[in-house]
Design a protein around this motif. Structure first.
Motif, PDB file in Angstrom:
ATOM      1  N   LEU A 204      -7.802  77.836 109.950  1.00 55.10           N
ATOM      2  CA  LEU A 204      -6.959  76.885 109.229  1.00 55.10           C
ATOM      3  C   LEU A 204      -5.640  77.486 108.750  1.00 55.10           C
ATOM      4  CD1 LEU A 204      -9.730  75.234 107.014  1.00 55.10           C
ATOM      5  CD2 LEU A 204      -8.800  74.389 109.170  1.00 55.10           C
ATOM      6  N   THR A 237     -11.142  68.124 118.516  1.00 61.22           N
ATOM      7  CA  THR A 237     -10.461  68.707 117.359  1.00 61.22           C
ATOM      8  C   THR A 237     -10.816  67.959 116.083  1.00 61.22           C
ATOM      9  OG1 THR A 237      -8.609  69.338 118.789  1.00 61.22           O
ATOM     10  CG2 THR A 237      -8.215  69.361 116.423  1.00 61.22           C
ATOM     11  N   LEU A 241     -12.700  69.768 112.879  1.00 63.11           N
ATOM     12  CA  LEU A 241     -12.012  69.990 111.612  1.00 63.11           C
ATOM     13  C   LEU A 241     -12.541  69.132 110.467  1.00 63.11           C
ATOM     14  CD1 LEU A 241      -8.305  70.277 112.827  1.00 63.11           C
ATOM     15  CD2 LEU A 241      -9.820  72.126 112.127  1.00 63.11           C
ATOM     16  N   PHE A 267      -3.339  73.207 114.749  1.00 65.08           N
ATOM     17  CA  PHE A 267      -4.372  72.636 113.883  1.00 65.08           C
ATOM     18  C   PHE A 267      -3.830  72.234 112.513  1.00 65.08           C
ATOM     19  CE2 PHE A 267      -8.133  74.922 116.144  1.00 65.08           C
ATOM     20  CZ  PHE A 267      -8.095  73.957 117.122  1.00 65.08           C
TER      21      PHE A 267
END
Length: 455
Positions: A204, A237, A241, A267
């Motif tokens: 992250l 994705t 996440l 991201f």
């Protein structure tokens, strides 16, 4: 009278002419055009002597030539010192480097072994050759380099190797998270709960990113049987996440659209997209001044009511008729890392409106003490997974430190309304009456009886 002596063989005529030329040279005597042409024909060419160049100028020119080009694609940044100082743990990887910024020699040697194991499993399961994948990455080299703001001092071979190994590591990490049957008993990441927490943390970070188009391009090579229902990388994705950043709560209108180019850069940018308001939202922006909103306690003292709401965007904070509606905000161990990196990205990148930065600044102004947190938890606006409400207030005060804003100001209208409401004497008096005299029917009755008796 002095007469110059005539040389032998020289007439007075020639002497006078010659002597006259000597006397009048430079005193207004001008040769004829014919004399000028004759003189210019017989004269030797002039020699131009160049002045030696300044050594410092040559040095500066060399430095200019060595300066890397700036590209509009730049979107992966080193965190500025004003954010990093004292907060290194929120910006630097714990266990794994992804991309070139933290890939210095000898960094995380054990994780480099895990990366190669993931690479081997990825290629074997999808029946892909290393040459095929590496060849594809080489075609992306120039574009991928332009994503990094700092100059990457790696050769073409070194850069291609790094991007390929790190990108496939991230892909395999995501696939194993979604399809746990691919996790074998020897997996040193998913079989170690503490390790996977640290790896998620590192994925992250804004400094620890791989260009989204690289991951997407390699995912296109994956066998469809391995993708199951997640045919598009943007879907994978989202599933990967949402566990850490809780992006699912904003509803179907925030879900990624398969097969559509969303222009996502990495991201961190993907997460930010989930918090943005919809394009059709009408909003009054401020372009000149900023207003600091009152604290939650001050708002309650002025009679403001609080309510939570399920809304399409975390940014959708509304104030109407004395009621402040704020979307539910969950605070946990991921909150500070996620939002600090979102803010760092916004502060570095060319975003016209820095939505996340302004949201955190607003919340930091309204949440000054643990009492402010108590009130927001009471009204179910904040859901806290931290140890105490003091920790929550400290978190909000730290997240927005060092934040700068550009025009326009997204929350200008909201802050203006809140300040005007709190400054109104009528609202404050009404709140005091309600709190101190009319908070229960019985107390209200006693106050009226006492007033009647005194008449």
């Amino acid at each position: 009278m002095f007469t110059p002596k005539r040389e032998k063989g020289t007439s007075y005529f020639h002497e006078e002419i010659g002597h006259g030329n000597w006397l009048l040279d430079g005193a207004g005597f001008s040769p004829t055009q014919e004399e000028e042409e004759t003189s210019s024909t017989n004269a030797a060419p002039a020699v131009i002597v160049e002045k030696p160049r300044d050594e410092v100028a040559i040095l500066i020119e060399g430095k200019v030539r060595d300066t890397p080009s700036f590209w509009p694609d730049c979107c992966i940044y080193k965190v500025p010192h004003r954010f990093r100082r004292g907060n290194e743990g929120f910006y630097e990887p714990r266990v794994v480097s992804i991309g070139p910024y933290h890939s210095h020699q000898g960094s995380f040697p054990q994780m480099q072994i895990f990366k190669l194991k993931y690479l081997e499993a990825f290629l074997s399961r999808n029946k892909l050759s290393l040459d095929q994948c590496l060849g594809l990455v080489r075609t992306w080299e120039a574009k991928a380099r332009r994503f990094y703001v700092d100059r990457i001092d790696l050769s073409s071979n070194e850069f291609a190797e790094l991007i390929l190994v790190d990108a496939i590591f991230v892909l395999e990490l995501m696939i194993r998270r979604q399809f746990f049957e691919y996790v074998d008993d020897c997996d040193r990441i998913y079989r170690k709960p503490r390790m996977i927490e640290d790896v998620f943390h590192d994925v992250l970070l804004i400094e620890n990113q791989i260009p989204f188009f690289v991951l997407e391009g390699l995912y296109d090579l994956v066998d469809n049987s391995s993708k199951r229902t997640l045919k598009f990388f943007v879907e994978l994705t989202h599933e990967f996440l949402k566990v850490s950043v809780k992006i699912d709560k904003f509803g179907a209108d925030r879900a990624p659209v398969p097969g559509v180019n969303h222009g996502v850069k990495h991201f961190v940018d993907f997460i930010r997209c989930y918090y943005l308001p919809l394009e059709d939202e009408k909003h009054e922006y401020g372009h000149r001044v900023y207003e600091i909103p009152p604290s939650v306690t001050a708002l309650e003292d002025a009679g403001v009511k609080f309510a939570t709401t399920s809304t399409r965007s975390l940014l959708d904070i509304q104030f109407n008729r004395g009621c402040l509606k704020i979307p539910n905000f969950r605070v946990d161990d991921w909150t500070e890392t996620v939002f600090k990196n979102l803010i760092a990205f916004e502060q570095c990148h060319d975003h016209q409106v820095k939505y996340i930065s302004e949201l955190m600044f607003l919340m930091g102004c309204m949440i000054k003490t643990s009492k402010d947190v108590d009130l927001l938890i009471e009204h179910e606006i904040i859901s806290s997974m931290l140890g105490s409400n003091v920790d929550v207030s400290t978190l909000f005060n730290h997240i927005g430190q060092g934040v700068g804003f550009c025009q326009p100001n997204y929350y200008f209208s909201l802050c203006k309304k809140l300040n005007a409401y709190c400054k109104s004497p009528w609202h404050r008096w009404k709140a005091i009456l309600k709190r101190d005299y009319f908070n229960t029917p019985w107390k209200c009755f006693l106050q009226l009886l006492q007033l009647y008796s005194s008449c």
